[in-house]
Design a protein around this motif. Structure first.
Motif, short mmCIF file in Angstrom:
data_model
loop_
_atom_site.label_atom_id
_atom_site.label_comp_id
_atom_site.label_asym_id
_atom_site.label_seq_id
_atom_site.Cartn_x
_atom_site.Cartn_y
_atom_site.Cartn_z
N ALA A 1 0.83 -1.18 0.00
CA ALA A 1 0.00 0.00 0.00
C ALA A 1 0.88 1.26 0.00
CB ALA A 1 -0.94 -0.02 1.19
N PHE A 2 2.01 1.20 0.71
CA PHE A 2 2.90 2.36 0.76
C PHE A 2 3.41 2.72 -0.63
CE2 PHE A 2 7.30 3.92 0.97
CZ PHE A 2 7.10 5.11 1.66
N TYR A 3 3.87 1.71 -1.34
CA TYR A 3 4.43 1.97 -2.66
C TYR A 3 3.37 2.51 -3.61
CZ TYR A 3 8.46 -0.77 -1.10
OH TYR A 3 9.55 -1.22 -0.42
N ILE A 4 2.19 1.97 -3.55
CA ILE A 4 1.12 2.42 -4.46
C ILE A 4 0.69 3.84 -4.12
CG2 ILE A 4 -1.28 1.98 -5.12
CD1 ILE A 4 -0.65 -1.02 -4.73
N ALA A 5 0.72 4.21 -2.86
CA ALA A 5 0.28 5.53 -2.45
C ALA A 5 1.34 6.61 -2.66
CB ALA A 5 -0.13 5.51 -0.98
N ILE A 6 2.61 6.28 -2.47
CA ILE A 6 3.66 7.30 -2.45
C ILE A 6 4.45 7.38 -3.76
CG2 ILE A 6 5.78 8.01 -1.28
CD1 ILE A 6 3.27 8.45 0.38
N ALA A 19 9.36 -0.21 -14.40
CA ALA A 19 10.80 -0.10 -14.16
C ALA A 19 11.09 0.95 -13.08
CB ALA A 19 11.53 0.25 -15.45
N MET A 20 10.42 2.09 -13.17
CA MET A 20 10.65 3.16 -12.19
C MET A 20 10.15 2.72 -10.80
SD MET A 20 11.96 6.10 -12.04
CE MET A 20 11.96 7.68 -11.26
N GLY A 21 9.02 2.03 -10.74
CA GLY A 21 8.50 1.55 -9.47
C GLY A 21 9.42 0.53 -8.84
N LEU A 22 9.94 -0.38 -9.65
CA LEU A 22 10.89 -1.36 -9.13
C LEU A 22 12.18 -0.69 -8.67
CD1 LEU A 22 10.39 -4.32 -11.64
CD2 LEU A 22 9.67 -4.21 -9.24
N GLY A 23 12.61 0.31 -9.41
CA GLY A 23 13.82 1.04 -9.01
C GLY A 23 13.64 1.77 -7.69
N LEU A 24 12.51 2.45 -7.55
CA LEU A 24 12.24 3.15 -6.29
C LEU A 24 12.09 2.17 -5.12
CD1 LEU A 24 9.76 5.89 -7.52
CD2 LEU A 24 12.09 6.24 -6.71
N HIS A 28 14.42 1.96 -1.76
CA HIS A 28 13.81 1.92 -0.43
C HIS A 28 14.29 0.69 0.35
CE1 HIS A 28 10.40 1.18 2.41
NE2 HIS A 28 10.68 2.44 2.67
N ASP A 29 14.34 -0.44 -0.30
CA ASP A 29 14.82 -1.67 0.35
C ASP A 29 16.29 -1.55 0.75
OD1 ASP A 29 12.33 -2.81 0.16
OD2 ASP A 29 12.83 -4.00 -1.61
N ALA A 30 17.11 -0.97 -0.11
CA ALA A 30 18.53 -0.80 0.20
C ALA A 30 18.72 0.13 1.41
CB ALA A 30 19.28 -0.27 -1.01
N GLU A 31 17.95 1.23 1.44
CA GLU A 31 18.02 2.14 2.58
C GLU A 31 17.58 1.44 3.86
OE1 GLU A 31 15.51 5.35 1.34
OE2 GLU A 31 17.18 6.46 0.44
N TRP A 35 19.79 0.92 7.24
CA TRP A 35 19.27 1.43 8.50
C TRP A 35 19.19 0.33 9.56
CZ3 TRP A 35 18.81 5.24 11.56
CH2 TRP A 35 17.87 5.24 12.59
N PHE A 36 18.64 -0.83 9.19
CA PHE A 36 18.51 -1.90 10.17
C PHE A 36 19.86 -2.50 10.54
CE2 PHE A 36 14.02 -2.08 8.62
CZ PHE A 36 13.46 -1.65 9.82
N THR A 37 20.82 -2.49 9.64
CA THR A 37 22.17 -2.92 9.96
C THR A 37 22.79 -2.00 11.01
OG1 THR A 37 22.45 -3.88 7.76
CG2 THR A 37 24.46 -3.42 9.01
N VAL A 38 22.62 -0.71 10.83
CA VAL A 38 23.12 0.26 11.81
C VAL A 38 22.44 0.05 13.16
CG1 VAL A 38 23.18 2.72 12.39
CG2 VAL A 38 23.82 1.98 10.11
N LEU A 39 21.13 -0.15 13.17
CA LEU A 39 20.42 -0.38 14.42
C LEU A 39 20.92 -1.63 15.14
CD1 LEU A 39 16.68 0.43 13.65
CD2 LEU A 39 18.27 1.71 15.07
N ILE A 40 21.14 -2.69 14.39
CA ILE A 40 21.62 -3.94 14.98
C ILE A 40 23.01 -3.75 15.57
CG2 ILE A 40 22.40 -6.27 14.41
CD1 ILE A 40 20.01 -6.34 12.39
N LEU A 41 23.89 -3.07 14.86
CA LEU A 41 25.24 -2.83 15.37
C LEU A 41 25.22 -1.95 16.62
CD1 LEU A 41 27.18 -2.36 12.01
CD2 LEU A 41 27.21 -4.35 13.53
#
Length: 78
Positions: A1-6, A19-24, A28-31, A35-41
């Motif tokens: 729902a987030f991706y479809i709305a934003i 292609a643009m949706g998959l890229g975005l 988002h997944d890479a970020e 972020w979660f790697t930093v939180l875990i560390l």
């Protein structure tokens, strides 16, 4: 729902929406991964710090003082 709305707000009119949706979504997944790697560390470092005896005693003292203060305040109000 987030991706479809934003995501449609960030897509130019003359590009492949798939292609643009998959890229975005990939960005988002890479970020999120970073972020979660930093939180875990950070949590790992915090766990080592909180395991120290001196830190445990200080936290226990602060927590006890706060709880006694709440009890005194409750007793004086009631």
């Amino acid at each position: 729902a987030f991706y479809i709305a934003i995501f449609p707000q960030f897509m130019p009119a003359h590009v492949s929406h798939l292609a643009m949706g998959l890229g975005l979504a990939g960005v988002h997944d890479a970020e999120a991964l970073v972020w979660f790697t930093v939180l875990i560390l950070c949590a790992h470092q915090a766990r080592a710090w909180f395991a120290k005896r001196r830190v445990k005693r200080a936290l226990d003292a602060v927590t006890g003082t706060v709880l006694v203060g709440f009890g005194v305040e409750l007793a004086l109000r009631g």
